[in-house]
Design a protein around this motif. Structure first.
Motif, PDB file in Angstrom:
ATOM      1  N   ASP A 223       9.949 -31.093   6.187  1.00 51.40           N
ATOM      2  CA  ASP A 223      10.839 -29.935   6.083  1.00 51.40           C
ATOM      3  C   ASP A 223      11.676 -29.941   4.814  1.00 51.40           C
ATOM      4  OD1 ASP A 223      12.549 -32.008   6.594  1.00 51.40           O
ATOM      5  OD2 ASP A 223      13.499 -31.103   8.359  1.00 51.40           O
ATOM      6  N   GLY A 224      11.461 -30.938   3.937  1.00 51.14           N
ATOM      7  CA  GLY A 224      12.195 -31.013   2.683  1.00 51.14           C
ATOM      8  C   GLY A 224      13.398 -31.921   2.715  1.00 51.14           C
ATOM      9  N   ALA A 225      13.696 -32.533   3.850  1.00 49.71           N
ATOM     10  CA  ALA A 225      14.825 -33.465   3.941  1.00 49.71           C
ATOM     11  C   ALA A 225      14.475 -34.767   3.224  1.00 49.71           C
ATOM     12  CB  ALA A 225      15.153 -33.738   5.409  1.00 49.71           C
ATOM     13  N   PRO A 226      15.486 -35.494   2.694  1.00 52.28           N
ATOM     14  CA  PRO A 226      15.212 -36.761   2.000  1.00 52.28           C
ATOM     15  C   PRO A 226      14.466 -37.749   2.887  1.00 52.28           C
ATOM     16  CG  PRO A 226      17.462 -36.039   1.600  1.00 52.28           C
ATOM     17  CD  PRO A 226      16.916 -35.138   2.672  1.00 52.28           C
ATOM     18  N   GLY A 227      13.475 -38.401   2.290  1.00 52.65           N
ATOM     19  CA  GLY A 227      12.679 -39.365   3.050  1.00 52.65           C
ATOM     20  C   GLY A 227      12.850 -40.788   2.584  1.00 52.65           C
ATOM     21  N   THR A 228      13.265 -40.986   1.331  1.00 56.20           N
ATOM     22  CA  THR A 228      13.541 -42.319   0.800  1.00 56.20           C
ATOM     23  C   THR A 228      14.832 -42.268   0.012  1.00 56.20           C
ATOM     24  OG1 THR A 228      12.264 -41.891  -1.215  1.00 56.20           O
ATOM     25  CG2 THR A 228      11.092 -42.957   0.603  1.00 56.20           C
ATOM     26  N   GLY A 229      15.342 -43.448  -0.321  1.00 52.78           N
ATOM     27  CA  GLY A 229      16.567 -43.533  -1.090  1.00 52.78           C
ATOM     28  C   GLY A 229      16.318 -43.901  -2.538  1.00 52.78           C
ATOM     29  N   VAL A 230      17.345 -44.463  -3.167  1.00 53.57           N
ATOM     30  CA  VAL A 230      17.275 -44.768  -4.598  1.00 53.57           C
ATOM     31  C   VAL A 230      16.428 -45.991  -4.888  1.00 53.57           C
ATOM     32  CG1 VAL A 230      19.503 -43.698  -5.073  1.00 53.57           C
ATOM     33  CG2 VAL A 230      19.409 -46.122  -4.426  1.00 53.57           C
ATOM     34  N   GLU A 231      15.938 -46.665  -3.830  1.00 50.11           N
ATOM     35  CA  GLU A 231      15.104 -47.843  -4.070  1.00 50.11           C
ATOM     36  C   GLU A 231      13.735 -47.479  -4.647  1.00 50.11           C
ATOM     37  OE1 GLU A 231      14.093 -46.571   0.152  1.00 50.11           O
ATOM     38  OE2 GLU A 231      15.871 -46.629  -1.142  1.00 50.11           O
ATOM     39  N   TRP A 232      13.360 -46.204  -4.566  1.00 55.73           N
ATOM     40  CA  TRP A 232      12.082 -45.750  -5.112  1.00 55.73           C
ATOM     41  C   TRP A 232      12.315 -44.888  -6.345  1.00 55.73           C
ATOM     42  CZ3 TRP A 232       7.204 -47.138  -3.992  1.00 55.73           C
ATOM     43  CH2 TRP A 232       6.981 -47.827  -2.791  1.00 55.73           C
ATOM     44  N   GLU A 233      11.466 -45.108  -7.342  1.00 60.70           N
ATOM     45  CA  GLU A 233      11.488 -44.267  -8.539  1.00 60.70           C
ATOM     46  C   GLU A 233      10.085 -43.738  -8.794  1.00 60.70           C
ATOM     47  OE1 GLU A 233      12.718 -44.284 -13.286  1.00 60.70           O
ATOM     48  OE2 GLU A 233      12.764 -46.143 -12.128  1.00 60.70           O
ATOM     49  N   PHE A 234      10.009 -42.472  -9.166  1.00 64.57           N
ATOM     50  CA  PHE A 234       8.724 -41.821  -9.432  1.00 64.57           C
ATOM     51  C   PHE A 234       8.788 -41.135 -10.795  1.00 64.57           C
ATOM     52  CE2 PHE A 234       9.528 -41.843  -4.910  1.00 64.57           C
ATOM     53  CZ  PHE A 234       8.352 -42.311  -4.358  1.00 64.57           C
ATOM     54  N   ARG A 235       7.698 -41.263 -11.540  1.00 64.10           N
ATOM     55  CA  ARG A 235       7.602 -40.553 -12.815  1.00 64.10           C
ATOM     56  C   ARG A 235       6.178 -40.032 -12.980  1.00 64.10           C
ATOM     57  NH1 ARG A 235      10.143 -43.085 -18.085  1.00 64.10           N
ATOM     58  NH2 ARG A 235       9.915 -40.885 -18.633  1.00 64.10           N
ATOM     59  N   THR A 236       6.067 -38.905 -13.661  1.00 65.19           N
ATOM     60  CA  THR A 236       4.764 -38.301 -13.945  1.00 65.19           C
ATOM     61  C   THR A 236       4.644 -38.086 -15.448  1.00 65.19           C
ATOM     62  OG1 THR A 236       4.698 -37.200 -11.794  1.00 65.19           O
ATOM     63  CG2 THR A 236       3.244 -36.337 -13.499  1.00 65.19           C
ATOM     64  N   PHE A 237       3.474 -38.407 -15.991  1.00 71.38           N
ATOM     65  CA  PHE A 237       3.229 -38.317 -17.423  1.00 71.38           C
ATOM     66  C   PHE A 237       1.940 -37.542 -17.685  1.00 71.38           C
ATOM     67  CE2 PHE A 237       5.195 -42.386 -16.400  1.00 71.38           C
ATOM     68  CZ  PHE A 237       6.281 -42.440 -17.264  1.00 71.38           C
ATOM     69  N   SER A 238       1.818 -37.051 -18.887  1.00 72.41           N
ATOM     70  CA  SER A 238       0.572 -36.490 -19.389  1.00 72.41           C
ATOM     71  C   SER A 238       0.034 -37.448 -20.445  1.00 72.41           C
ATOM     72  CB  SER A 238       0.816 -35.111 -20.012  1.00 72.41           C
ATOM     73  OG  SER A 238      -0.380 -34.592 -20.554  1.00 72.41           O
ATOM     74  N   VAL A 239      -1.193 -37.920 -20.266  1.00 70.02           N
ATOM     75  CA  VAL A 239      -1.748 -38.893 -21.192  1.00 70.02           C
ATOM     76  C   VAL A 239      -3.143 -38.482 -21.645  1.00 70.02           C
ATOM     77  CG1 VAL A 239      -0.456 -40.768 -20.074  1.00 70.02           C
ATOM     78  CG2 VAL A 239      -2.825 -40.357 -19.431  1.00 70.02           C
ATOM     79  N   ASP A 240      -3.496 -38.951 -22.789  1.00 69.31           N
ATOM     80  CA  ASP A 240      -4.853 -38.851 -23.319  1.00 69.31           C
ATOM     81  C   ASP A 240      -5.382 -37.422 -23.369  1.00 69.31           C
ATOM     82  OD1 ASP A 240      -6.812 -40.182 -24.602  1.00 69.31           O
ATOM     83  OD2 ASP A 240      -7.842 -40.906 -22.814  1.00 69.31           O
ATOM     84  N   GLY A 241      -4.487 -36.465 -23.570  1.00 69.42           N
ATOM     85  CA  GLY A 241      -4.899 -35.098 -23.820  1.00 69.42           C
ATOM     86  C   GLY A 241      -5.488 -34.337 -22.662  1.00 69.42           C
ATOM     87  N   GLY A 242      -5.329 -34.800 -21.427  1.00 70.68           N
ATOM     88  CA  GLY A 242      -5.912 -34.023 -20.337  1.00 70.68           C
ATOM     89  C   GLY A 242      -5.784 -34.655 -18.964  1.00 70.68           C
ATOM     90  N   TYR A 243      -5.009 -35.714 -18.844  1.00 71.21           N
ATOM     91  CA  TYR A 243      -4.847 -36.392 -17.568  1.00 71.21           C
ATOM     92  C   TYR A 243      -3.390 -36.402 -17.132  1.00 71.21           C
ATOM     93  CZ  TYR A 243      -9.578 -38.200 -18.270  1.00 71.21           C
ATOM     94  OH  TYR A 243     -10.925 -38.309 -18.466  1.00 71.21           O
ATOM     95  N   VAL A 244      -3.180 -36.235 -15.832  1.00 71.19           N
ATOM     96  CA  VAL A 244      -1.853 -36.358 -15.233  1.00 71.19           C
ATOM     97  C   VAL A 244      -1.777 -37.724 -14.558  1.00 71.19           C
ATOM     98  CG1 VAL A 244      -0.269 -35.476 -13.478  1.00 71.19           C
ATOM     99  CG2 VAL A 244      -1.591 -33.888 -14.885  1.00 71.19           C
ATOM    100  N   VAL A 245      -0.732 -38.476 -14.888  1.00 72.78           N
ATOM    101  CA  VAL A 245      -0.536 -39.824 -14.358  1.00 72.78           C
ATOM    102  C   VAL A 245       0.798 -39.881 -13.632  1.00 72.78           C
ATOM    103  CG1 VAL A 245       0.012 -42.198 -15.034  1.00 72.78           C
ATOM    104  CG2 VAL A 245      -1.964 -41.038 -16.038  1.00 72.78           C
ATOM    105  N   SER A 246       0.795 -40.367 -12.403  1.00 72.18           N
ATOM    106  CA  SER A 246       2.028 -40.567 -11.657  1.00 72.18           C
ATOM    107  C   SER A 246       2.180 -42.038 -11.287  1.00 72.18           C
ATOM    108  CB  SER A 246       2.060 -39.713 -10.390  1.00 72.18           C
ATOM    109  OG  SER A 246       2.313 -38.359 -10.703  1.00 72.18           O
ATOM    110  N   VAL A 247       3.438 -42.484 -11.278  1.00 67.47           N
ATOM    111  CA  VAL A 247       3.774 -43.878 -11.003  1.00 67.47           C
ATOM    112  C   VAL A 247       4.868 -43.917  -9.944  1.00 67.47           C
ATOM    113  CG1 VAL A 247       4.509 -46.078 -11.996  1.00 67.47           C
ATOM    114  CG2 VAL A 247       3.266 -44.419 -13.417  1.00 67.47           C
TER     115      VAL A 247
END
Length: 297
Positions: A223-247
């Motif tokens: 429903d959009g409510a928070p599911g985790t706290g600050v212990e998790w970090e997420f980042r998304t990048f664009s690499v190599d001219g055509g790929y989406v990478v998430s960490v």
């Protein structure tokens, strides 16, 4: 005992490092681990194709994965499997400061890879088409995922099967042209998080979600409510001219491991026995990182 940082590492981490070959920018990978306790690297499959598919060097590098490699019948699948494991072992060797042949991989019940005998470094890998992706961390868990940026997930109607109600609402508010890229981002975030917690596709993607691209990435309930706290970090990048990478990276709260060299963790007699069992003539590590061993296979 492994030394721990007195202060927690930076709350963020750098962009993925491109490794163009076996003599690539390993110093940047090591620097990212030291500064952020997280390193992410990517490479082209063409740069990591084994020169001899059945050669003794490849067998030594694959180790316990050799039999699994031989069982694969599709040439492209075999090649991608071998290249991704070799790249992962070279990356782990940088962190552990050992020859890549001395790195052994294990797999959990869901297939999640780990470093045998060294749990201070968590690892993750992903590959798609011509891209290989590796994640390393010394502060908790890590998961990585990559997809083609133009993968037609939305036009195939997959959003109805992988999105929460909240995510569906967010997607429908976007212009039509932006829905596809937004869904690829959500897909890679979900994959990365699932890999980090060791669930893979066993954790239904409709049971958790993420916010829009202009919001801080965090796990949300359906429903959009928070599911985790600050212990998790997420980042998304664009690499190599055509790929989406998430960490996805979790912080266990103890800080990153400052000294990741295997020689400080293992008794030298154990190291010698391991080298003998692997059939490798491995010289004792002098602390230089074993660069000479990293360049040949």
């Amino acid at each position: 005992m492994t030394a721990r940082r007195r202060t927690a590492p930076s709350s963020s981490f750098g962009e993925p490092v491109q490794i163009s070959g076996r003599d690539g920018a390993w110093d940047r990978v090591r620097a990212d681990l030291e500064e952020h306790a997280v390193a992410v690297l990517h490479a082209r499959l063409a740069d990591w194709r084994p020169d001899r598919a059945g050669g003794p060097r490849l067998r030594a590098l694959l180790g316990r994965d050799w039999d699994r490699y031989l069982e694969m019948t599709h040439p492209d699948v075999r090649m991608r499997f071998a290249a991704s494991r070799v790249l992962l072992k070279f990356a782990a060797a940088v962190a552990l400061r050992v020859p890549p042949q001395a790195v052994e991989l294990g797999y959990g019940p869901t297939g999640r890879p780990f470093l045998r005998g060294y749990d201070a470094v968590d690892i993750s890998l992903s590959h798609t088409e011509d891209l290989l992706l590796i994640g390393l961390t010394t502060k908790g868990l890590i998961g990585v995922d990559a997809e083609r940026a133009d993968r037609p997930l939305y036009t195939r109607g997959l959003h109805r099967h992988v999105c929460t109600p909240h995510e569906m609402t967010v997607l429908e508010r976007l212009p039509q042209r932006r829905r596809g890229p937004a869904l690829v981002r959500l897909w890679t975030l979900k994959e990365a998080y699932s890999k980090a917690i060791g669930q893979g596709l066993r954790f239904r993607f409709t049971d958790f979600g993420f916010g829009g691209e202009h919001q801080p990435a965090r796990v949300l309930a359906p429903d959009g409510a928070p599911g985790t706290g600050v212990e998790w970090e997420f980042r998304t990048f664009s690499v190599d001219g055509g790929y989406v990478v998430s960490v996805a990276v979790s912080d266990a709260g103890f800080g990153g491991t400052q000294d990741t060299a295997a020689r400080t963790m293992l008794d030298p007699h154990v190291v010698a026995a391991l080298a003998e069992a692997l059939g490798e003539d491995v010289e004792p590590d002098d602390g230089t990182g074993g660069e000479d061993d990293l360049l040949g296979w």
